[in-house]
Design a protein around this motif. Structure first.
Motif, PDB file in Angstrom:
ATOM      1  N   ASP A   2       0.112  -3.525   7.506  1.00  0.00           N
ATOM      2  CA  ASP A   2       0.755  -3.374   6.200  1.00  0.00           C
ATOM      3  C   ASP A   2      -0.087  -2.586   5.204  1.00  0.00           C
ATOM      4  O   ASP A   2       0.110  -2.701   3.998  1.00  0.00           O
ATOM      5  N   LYS A   3      -0.999  -1.782   5.692  1.00  0.00           N
ATOM      6  CA  LYS A   3      -1.824  -0.969   4.798  1.00  0.00           C
ATOM      7  C   LYS A   3      -0.939  -0.019   4.006  1.00  0.00           C
ATOM      8  O   LYS A   3       0.113   0.414   4.501  1.00  0.00           O
ATOM      9  N   PRO A   4      -1.357   0.309   2.792  1.00  0.00           N
ATOM     10  CA  PRO A   4      -0.545   1.211   1.968  1.00  0.00           C
ATOM     11  C   PRO A   4      -0.191   2.534   2.661  1.00  0.00           C
ATOM     12  O   PRO A   4       0.884   3.064   2.466  1.00  0.00           O
ATOM     13  N   ASN A   5      -1.070   3.029   3.510  1.00  0.00           N
ATOM     14  CA  ASN A   5      -0.783   4.301   4.179  1.00  0.00           C
ATOM     15  C   ASN A   5       0.128   4.142   5.398  1.00  0.00           C
ATOM     16  O   ASN A   5       0.352   5.095   6.129  1.00  0.00           O
ATOM     17  N   ASP A  15       6.924   6.599   2.123  1.00  0.00           N
ATOM     18  CA  ASP A  15       6.393   7.807   1.499  1.00  0.00           C
ATOM     19  C   ASP A  15       4.957   8.115   1.905  1.00  0.00           C
ATOM     20  O   ASP A  15       4.318   8.982   1.318  1.00  0.00           O
ATOM     21  N   THR A  16       4.452   7.416   2.908  1.00  0.00           N
ATOM     22  CA  THR A  16       3.148   7.761   3.481  1.00  0.00           C
ATOM     23  C   THR A  16       3.335   7.962   4.984  1.00  0.00           C
ATOM     24  O   THR A  16       3.240   9.079   5.458  1.00  0.00           O
ATOM     25  N   MET A  49       9.833  -7.360  -3.152  1.00  0.00           N
ATOM     26  CA  MET A  49       8.771  -7.180  -2.168  1.00  0.00           C
ATOM     27  C   MET A  49       9.048  -7.994  -0.922  1.00  0.00           C
ATOM     28  O   MET A  49       9.463  -9.132  -1.035  1.00  0.00           O
ATOM     29  N   PRO A  50       8.849  -7.472   0.257  1.00  0.00           N
ATOM     30  CA  PRO A  50       8.256  -6.162   0.553  1.00  0.00           C
ATOM     31  C   PRO A  50       9.279  -5.025   0.613  1.00  0.00           C
ATOM     32  O   PRO A  50       8.951  -3.938   1.055  1.00  0.00           O
ATOM     33  N   ALA A 104       8.713  -0.412   5.223  1.00  0.00           N
ATOM     34  CA  ALA A 104       8.076   0.223   6.378  1.00  0.00           C
ATOM     35  C   ALA A 104       6.655  -0.304   6.500  1.00  0.00           C
ATOM     36  O   ALA A 104       6.014  -0.651   5.510  1.00  0.00           O
ATOM     37  N   ASN A 105       6.201  -0.386   7.731  1.00  0.00           N
ATOM     38  CA  ASN A 105       4.804  -0.704   8.026  1.00  0.00           C
ATOM     39  C   ASN A 105       4.445   0.008   9.326  1.00  0.00           C
ATOM     40  O   ASN A 105       5.204   0.868   9.782  1.00  0.00           O
TER      41      ASN A 105
END
Length: 191
Positions: A76-79, A83-84, A109-110, A126-127
């Motif tokens: 679940d990291k931001p990247n 949009d990443t 959230m999420p 997304a993850n």
């Protein structure tokens, strides 16, 4: 109650226009009897719901385990999100959906809301394992009698994503969804 895929695929939902390439994972009838104007109540209930509270211990334990493993594996990291790693479906919205309200002020959230109509709402997340869509609809069962319907669409991220979705499927069907359906019905009756 679990429904056949056709309960979702045979309707002319707007989500079909933007979620091409996503697999229909689940379709559920929600015990939310109401009238033609009760869809806002359902969307608000979903956004305000907290699966971690008010559910049986096995469900809370599975959610806690999922978030712990997600942290350890970097799922679940931001990247790894919208949009990443993947583009938001908002970029695919037809012009007439771009300015629709996306939901109440509650925290989704999420999920990130996409659009909201009089009988349809969609949100995405997304993850590292997948890009998913939660689709909530308001169905007329008989004249003047309505209920909610929930569909989950996913696009797994490679072999790891497919393996992950396959691994969690029994937990979703045996533990998570039954508890979620009971919680939705219980909350509907009390609001």
């Amino acid at each position: 109650m679990k429904l056949a895929d056709t309960a979702h695929t045979t309707r002319s939902w707007r989500i079909h226009e933007i979620a091409g390439g996503f697999d229909l994972e689940d379709v559920w009838a929600l015990e939310t009897p109401g009238g033609p104007d009760d869809f806002d109540k359902l969307v608000t209930q979903f956004s305000a719901g907290d699966l971690a509270k008010g559910t049986p211990l096995p469900v809370r334990a599975l959610w806690a385990l999922r978030w712990k493993l997600g942290g350890l594996l970097g799922l679940d990291k931001p990247n790894s999100g919208l949009d990443t790693r993947v583009e938001s479906l908002r970029d695919r919205l037809p012009e007439d959906l771009r300015d629709t309200p996306t939901g109440p002020d509650e925290d989704w959230m999420p999920f990130t809301p996409l659009y909201r109509l009089d009988d349809e709402f969609a949100a995405e997340m997304a993850n590292r394992t997948m890009h998913g869509v939660l689709h909530i609809a308001w169905i007329e069962d008989e004249p003047g009698r309505y209920r909610g319907q929930m569909a989950v669409l996913v696009k797994p991220n490679g072999l790891f994503g497919r393996a992950y979705m396959g691994f969690i499927k029994p937990f979703r069907y045996l533990i998570i969804y039954p508890a979620l359906m009971r919680m939705i019905a219980r909350e509907w009756k009390t609001t």
